[in-house]
Design a protein around this motif. Structure first.
Motif, mmCIF file in Angstrom:
data_model
loop_
_atom_site.group_PDB
_atom_site.id
_atom_site.type_symbol
_atom_site.label_atom_id
_atom_site.label_comp_id
_atom_site.label_asym_id
_atom_site.label_seq_id
_atom_site.Cartn_x
_atom_site.Cartn_y
_atom_site.Cartn_z
ATOM 1 N N ALA A 360 -19.286 -31.042 -9.026
ATOM 2 C CA ALA A 360 -19.944 -31.694 -7.901
ATOM 3 C C ALA A 360 -18.939 -32.291 -6.921
ATOM 4 N N VAL A 361 -17.909 -32.972 -7.418
ATOM 5 C CA VAL A 361 -16.926 -33.585 -6.527
ATOM 6 C C VAL A 361 -16.171 -32.521 -5.738
ATOM 7 N N THR A 362 -15.757 -31.446 -6.407
ATOM 8 C CA THR A 362 -15.029 -30.395 -5.699
ATOM 9 C C THR A 362 -15.939 -29.632 -4.738
ATOM 10 N N ASP A 363 -17.227 -29.489 -5.080
ATOM 11 C CA ASP A 363 -18.169 -28.878 -4.141
ATOM 12 C C ASP A 363 -18.271 -29.714 -2.863
ATOM 13 N N PHE A 364 -18.446 -31.019 -3.025
ATOM 14 C CA PHE A 364 -18.522 -31.903 -1.856
ATOM 15 C C PHE A 364 -17.232 -31.815 -1.037
ATOM 16 N N ALA A 365 -16.081 -31.787 -1.708
ATOM 17 C CA ALA A 365 -14.803 -31.716 -0.994
ATOM 18 C C ALA A 365 -14.696 -30.436 -0.175
ATOM 19 N N ALA A 366 -15.101 -29.304 -0.758
ATOM 20 C CA ALA A 366 -15.054 -28.031 -0.031
ATOM 21 C C ALA A 366 -15.983 -28.063 1.180
ATOM 22 N N VAL A 367 -17.151 -28.690 1.031
ATOM 23 C CA VAL A 367 -18.096 -28.791 2.145
ATOM 24 C C VAL A 367 -17.525 -29.661 3.250
ATOM 25 N N TYR A 368 -16.968 -30.814 2.909
ATOM 26 C CA TYR A 368 -16.398 -31.696 3.933
ATOM 27 C C TYR A 368 -15.233 -31.027 4.656
ATOM 28 N N LEU A 369 -14.413 -30.301 3.911
ATOM 29 C CA LEU A 369 -13.296 -29.596 4.535
ATOM 30 C C LEU A 369 -13.816 -28.528 5.493
ATOM 31 N N ALA A 370 -14.889 -27.849 5.102
ATOM 32 C CA ALA A 370 -15.476 -26.814 5.968
ATOM 33 C C ALA A 370 -16.053 -27.422 7.242
#
Length: 375
Positions: A360-370
């Protein structure tokens, strides 16, 4: 370049989120609960298998299916071989993909079909082939799709995929947050019944609770300084992430994170497991991607000139390391090469809970970076 001001502007993030990625990340816990309900209605808790399958084969398109196979294989461990059937074809279109069962597959084996589409003719042919071999078939896919009829015709078990209303018009990306849990959760419930893994109903409820907890910590309204996902996204700007993983379940998380960074944010990343990563990535830390490789970078125009790409280590661990942990050596190697390092470690809990938190944390990070990148 990363627009860090956008990270702390929830309205701007919502406006930039044309694919509803943040909503999908926030709804991961609800997706698990819906998938558990659909699996229950399909009859999975009532199954009484004769024993463990000899082998589990997983088929489906894209990184979503690959992620399911990777995670199930890791969780099953040595209890049973879990193999993903790689698709072939001239294009990644649903009508062009084909799957083939290995020659040894028979009545002792289990075929799992995981697809967010359900219209792949190749999967229907695969189900028919499995039926003729006597192989048991279980599928998770959107309801009222061609794969439904194929599985029912093969006397298999079909579980409708948990979907959101906003996904009806445009199917989500293969690494979209929430999609993994829609496909994975029924499979966890099924393999719990076979005894291959431990994922009882109360365990899956704890997974949903942990996903909700991460959504509260990492949501768009939480400022970057106290938001681990936004912090990681900001740290990965203008860098090549070297994702080093340690622990039983962190390997699939690292590989999924690298896939999500590529598909959602258009960023390259490399994933490797410790301690082997200390050897395979050492040259990357001392070559052209090293932090001190470009002495002129300090004098560049921060507005007009694009920053040089430097490596940054992302250390993912599924729990606190003991005496045999390679984390100290990883930190020392990064420090020796003047390479920045980011670390993620989940709160205490069961294997599925810690796994869910890292995802979940890495998913959120990838979304914010995108969303905050000018891609």
């Amino acid at each position: 370049m990363l627009d860090e001001s956008l990270l702390d502007t929830p309205d701007a993030l919502a406006e930039a989120d044309h694919r509803d990625l943040l909503r999908g990340a926030a709804e991961a816990g609800a997706r698990v609960r819906t998938a558990v309900r659909l699996a229950t209605e399909a009859g999975i808790p009532d199954l009484k298998p004769d024993g463990r399958p000899r082998a589990v084969l997983i088929a489906g398109p894209g990184t979503a299916s690959a992620g399911v196979a990777d995670l199930l294989g890791t969780l099953a461990g040595s209890g049973c071989p879990v193999t993903r059937l790689q698709p072939t074809g001239v294009a990644p279109a649903s009508g062009a993909l084909r799957w083939e069962l290995p020659g040894w597959v028979g009545s002792l084996d289990l075929l799992l079909v995981a697809t967010p589409d359900g219209t792949e003719a190749g999967l229907s042919l695969l189900v028919d082939q499995a039926y003729r071999r006597g192989c048991t078939v279980v599928a998770v896919a959107p309801a009222r799709t061609p794969i439904t009829d194929a599985v029912e015709g093969a006397y298999g078990l079909f579980v409708p995929m948990a979907t959101a209303p906003y996904e009806q018009d445009e199917p989500p990306a293969a690494t979209a947050p929430g999609l993994l849990w829609a496909l994975l959760t029924p499979m966890l419930a099924l393999l719990d019944r076979t005894g291959l893994i431990t994922a009882p109903p109360d365990g899956l409820e704890k997974v949903a609770d942990r996903l909700d907890h991460v959504a509260q910590r990492c949501g768009p309204a939480i400022a970057t300084y106290s938001n681990p996902a936004k912090t990681l996204a900001a740290e990965l700007a203008e860098s090549l992430p070297l994702i080093w993983t340690e622990g039983l379940s962190s390997g699939p998380v690292g590989r999924r994170f690298a896939a999500a960074l590529a598909e959602l944010a258009g960023r390259p990343a490399l994933a490797a497991q410790l301690p082997e990563a200390l050897v395979s990535h050492t040259v990357l830390l001392s070559g052209a991607l090293a932090a001190g490789a470009d002495p002129d970078d300090f004098f560049r125009d921060r507005v007009e000139e694009q920053a040089a790409l430097h490596a940054r280590v992302v250390l993912l661990r599924d729990r606190a390391g003991g005496a045999l942990s390679a984390a100290p050596a990883a930190r020392e190697l990064a420090l020796t090469h003047d390479t920045a390092i980011s670390e993620l470690e989940p709160e205490q809990g069961g294997d599925l809970e810690t796994l869910a938190e890292l995802i979940a944390v890495t998913d959120f990070a990838a979304v914010y970076l995108a969303l905050a990148s000018a891609t």
